[in-house]
Design a protein around this motif. Structure first.
Motif, PDB file in Angstrom:
ATOM      1  N   THR A   5       0.853  -1.184   0.000  1.00 48.09           N
ATOM      2  CA  THR A   5       0.000   0.000   0.000  1.00 48.09           C
ATOM      3  C   THR A   5       0.893   1.239   0.000  1.00 48.09           C
ATOM      4  OG1 THR A   5      -1.750  -1.141   1.217  1.00 48.09           O
ATOM      5  CG2 THR A   5      -1.824   1.261   1.205  1.00 48.09           C
ATOM      6  N   TRP A   6       0.558   2.175  -0.880  1.00 44.85           N
ATOM      7  CA  TRP A   6       1.311   3.417  -1.017  1.00 44.85           C
ATOM      8  C   TRP A   6       0.398   4.593  -0.706  1.00 44.85           C
ATOM      9  CZ3 TRP A   6       6.460   3.700  -3.186  1.00 44.85           C
ATOM     10  CH2 TRP A   6       6.996   2.449  -3.515  1.00 44.85           C
ATOM     11  N   CYS A   7       0.988   5.672  -0.218  1.00 47.70           N
ATOM     12  CA  CYS A   7       0.224   6.886   0.097  1.00 47.70           C
ATOM     13  C   CYS A   7       0.853   8.090  -0.598  1.00 47.70           C
ATOM     14  CB  CYS A   7       0.178   7.125   1.597  1.00 47.70           C
ATOM     15  SG  CYS A   7      -0.756   8.607   2.076  1.00 47.70           S
ATOM     16  N   THR A   9       0.712  12.063  -0.733  1.00 49.95           N
ATOM     17  CA  THR A   9       0.296  13.135   0.177  1.00 49.95           C
ATOM     18  C   THR A   9       0.639  14.495  -0.410  1.00 49.95           C
ATOM     19  OG1 THR A   9       0.739  11.674   2.065  1.00 49.95           O
ATOM     20  CG2 THR A   9       0.470  14.023   2.531  1.00 49.95           C
ATOM     21  N   PRO A  36      -8.247   2.800  -5.430  1.00 53.85           N
ATOM     22  CA  PRO A  36      -7.648   3.726  -4.469  1.00 53.85           C
ATOM     23  C   PRO A  36      -8.708   4.418  -3.616  1.00 53.85           C
ATOM     24  CG  PRO A  36      -7.656   4.691  -6.661  1.00 53.85           C
ATOM     25  CD  PRO A  36      -8.123   3.278  -6.810  1.00 53.85           C
ATOM     26  N   SER A  39      -8.729  10.715   0.946  1.00 55.82           N
ATOM     27  CA  SER A  39      -9.178  11.426   2.140  1.00 55.82           C
ATOM     28  C   SER A  39      -8.588  12.824   2.117  1.00 55.82           C
ATOM     29  CB  SER A  39      -8.725  10.701   3.420  1.00 55.82           C
ATOM     30  OG  SER A  39      -9.239   9.398   3.482  1.00 55.82           O
ATOM     31  N   GLU A  52      -4.717  12.863   1.123  1.00 51.52           N
ATOM     32  CA  GLU A  52      -4.020  11.584   1.129  1.00 51.52           C
ATOM     33  C   GLU A  52      -4.719  10.636   0.161  1.00 51.52           C
ATOM     34  OE1 GLU A  52      -2.223  11.389   5.656  1.00 51.52           O
ATOM     35  OE2 GLU A  52      -4.188  10.503   5.259  1.00 51.52           O
ATOM     36  N   PHE A  54      -4.548   6.807  -1.146  1.00 49.76           N
ATOM     37  CA  PHE A  54      -3.983   5.499  -0.846  1.00 49.76           C
ATOM     38  C   PHE A  54      -4.176   4.575  -2.045  1.00 49.76           C
ATOM     39  CE2 PHE A  54      -4.947   7.397   3.235  1.00 49.76           C
ATOM     40  CZ  PHE A  54      -3.813   7.106   3.989  1.00 49.76           C
ATOM     41  N   THR A  56      -3.278   0.670  -3.567  1.00 48.60           N
ATOM     42  CA  THR A  56      -2.838  -0.685  -3.263  1.00 48.60           C
ATOM     43  C   THR A  56      -2.163  -1.284  -4.492  1.00 48.60           C
ATOM     44  OG1 THR A  56      -4.674  -0.964  -1.720  1.00 48.60           O
ATOM     45  CG2 THR A  56      -3.565  -2.961  -2.461  1.00 48.60           C
ATOM     46  N   LEU A  83       3.766   2.307   2.527  1.00 45.22           N
ATOM     47  CA  LEU A  83       3.423   2.139   3.933  1.00 45.22           C
ATOM     48  C   LEU A  83       3.938   0.806   4.457  1.00 45.22           C
ATOM     49  CD1 LEU A  83      -0.268   3.441   3.967  1.00 45.22           C
ATOM     50  CD2 LEU A  83       1.838   4.713   4.392  1.00 45.22           C
ATOM     51  N   TRP A  88      -3.591  -1.699   9.141  1.00 42.68           N
ATOM     52  CA  TRP A  88      -3.731  -0.297   9.538  1.00 42.68           C
ATOM     53  C   TRP A  88      -5.065   0.002  10.203  1.00 42.68           C
ATOM     54  CZ3 TRP A  88       0.281   2.737  10.003  1.00 42.68           C
ATOM     55  CH2 TRP A  88       1.442   2.415   9.296  1.00 42.68           C
TER      56      TRP A  88
END
Length: 309
Positions: A5-7, A9, A36, A39, A52, A54, A56, A83, A88
């Protein structure tokens, strides 16, 4: 098989975050096995919101850059971070401490073995909708409900922008004979509300008069349920200052004279603008509301009582 999982930002004004959300909803990324999630959060004292995204699986950075470009965010700096491989949701739930607001005790399932006595205990786990009780605005609304519980006896209640349903569930515990309408523009929030009602043994209703909570996905106040249930004796609206201002004429109209309106989701610095919008209602544009307020950090909940005449 573990899936990374990558975020992504970045920070940008609210309208840019909303534009990105709209573009993402029609993106080819949403057709993947793990679509994805996006938020964005208001930051006190900062015009920019924290965004953010996210993703996968291994991210296609060119596609992500195209999304940012289409949302007019091409020149905004961003970070893309992998991540740590952890559960989480479970981790975030463990970090959430129970919230006490007056007679209410909002807790996660990880704290179910240590509930206090003589409190209204409401189980709300962290998930896909807003309103675990942790945020200052939710706490302020719960506190306001607690302060009016012994003096106000509403028969019809609206929880606008219900999120997790925590305020609707709290209201049902205070006034079990009331008919409650819980609405949100997000169908996921309504699904979460129904789940939370189930785990808290709250009656789900599908029509006025059942003395339960009816959950409706509705954008604006044009849905037929508002006419069916209104006018309301009590309205809670924990949303954002902008929508609160835009909805001032409509919310005033569906609130019964003498009824109570609880407004939150606004910063202390936004109080005057929101209040002005509601004071400029009525036939002569000078509605004299009786007012109360609860502060929590940089945030605020307003309690307005509509004049009888």
């Amino acid at each position: 098989m573990t899936v990374d999982t990558w975020c992504l930002t970045l920070e940008a004004p609210l309208e840019k975050a909303q534009a990105l959300e709209t573009i993402l909803e029609t993106s080819i990324l949403m057709e993947s096995e793990y679509p994805p999630t996006l938020s964005y959060f208001e930051q006190p004292g900062d015009a920019n919101w924290k965004i953010e995204l996210f993703v996968t699986g291994t991210p296609d950075e060119n596609m992500l850059k195209a999304l940012l470009r289409d949302a007019a965010l091409k020149s905004v700096p961003y970070s893309l971070e992998k991540l740590e491989d952890r559960d989480w949701v479970s981790e975030s739930q463990k970090l959430l401490k129970p919230v006490e607001a007056g007679r209410f005790y909002i807790y996660g399932s990880h704290d179910a073995d240590s509930l206090p006595q003589d409190t209204i205990n409401i189980l709300i786990d962290a998930g896909q909708a807003f309103g675990t009780g942790q945020h200052e605005t939710t706490w302020a609304c719960l506190h306001t409900l607690d302060t009016i519980a012994d003096t106000v006896k509403p028969k019809t209640i609206l929880d606008l922008g219900t999120g997790t349903g925590v305020l609707a569930i709290a209201a049902k515990n205070l006034w079990p004979d009331s008919d409650i309408l819980a609405t949100d523009i997000d169908p996921i929030a309504i699904d979460v509300t129904v789940q939370n009602m189930d785990v808290n043994d709250v009656k789900i209703s599908d029509k006025f008069g059942d003395k339960g909570i009816r959950c409706v996905t509705a954008e604006g106040l044009g849905h037929s349920s508002f006419t069916e249930y209104g006018p309301f004796d009590l309205i809670t609206a924990n949303i954002l200052a902008g929508p609160l201002i835009d909805l001032a004429p409509a919310l005033t109209a569906i609130l019964r004279p003498g009824g109570t309106l609880i407004l939150s989701g606004l910063l202390l610095t936004q109080e005057k603008e929101v209040l002005d919008a509601y004071r400029h209602q009525g036939p002569d544009n000078t509605l004299n509301w009786e007012m109360g307020r609860v502060e929590k950090g940089e945030w605020l909940a307003l309690k307005l009582i509509k004049p009888l005449v």
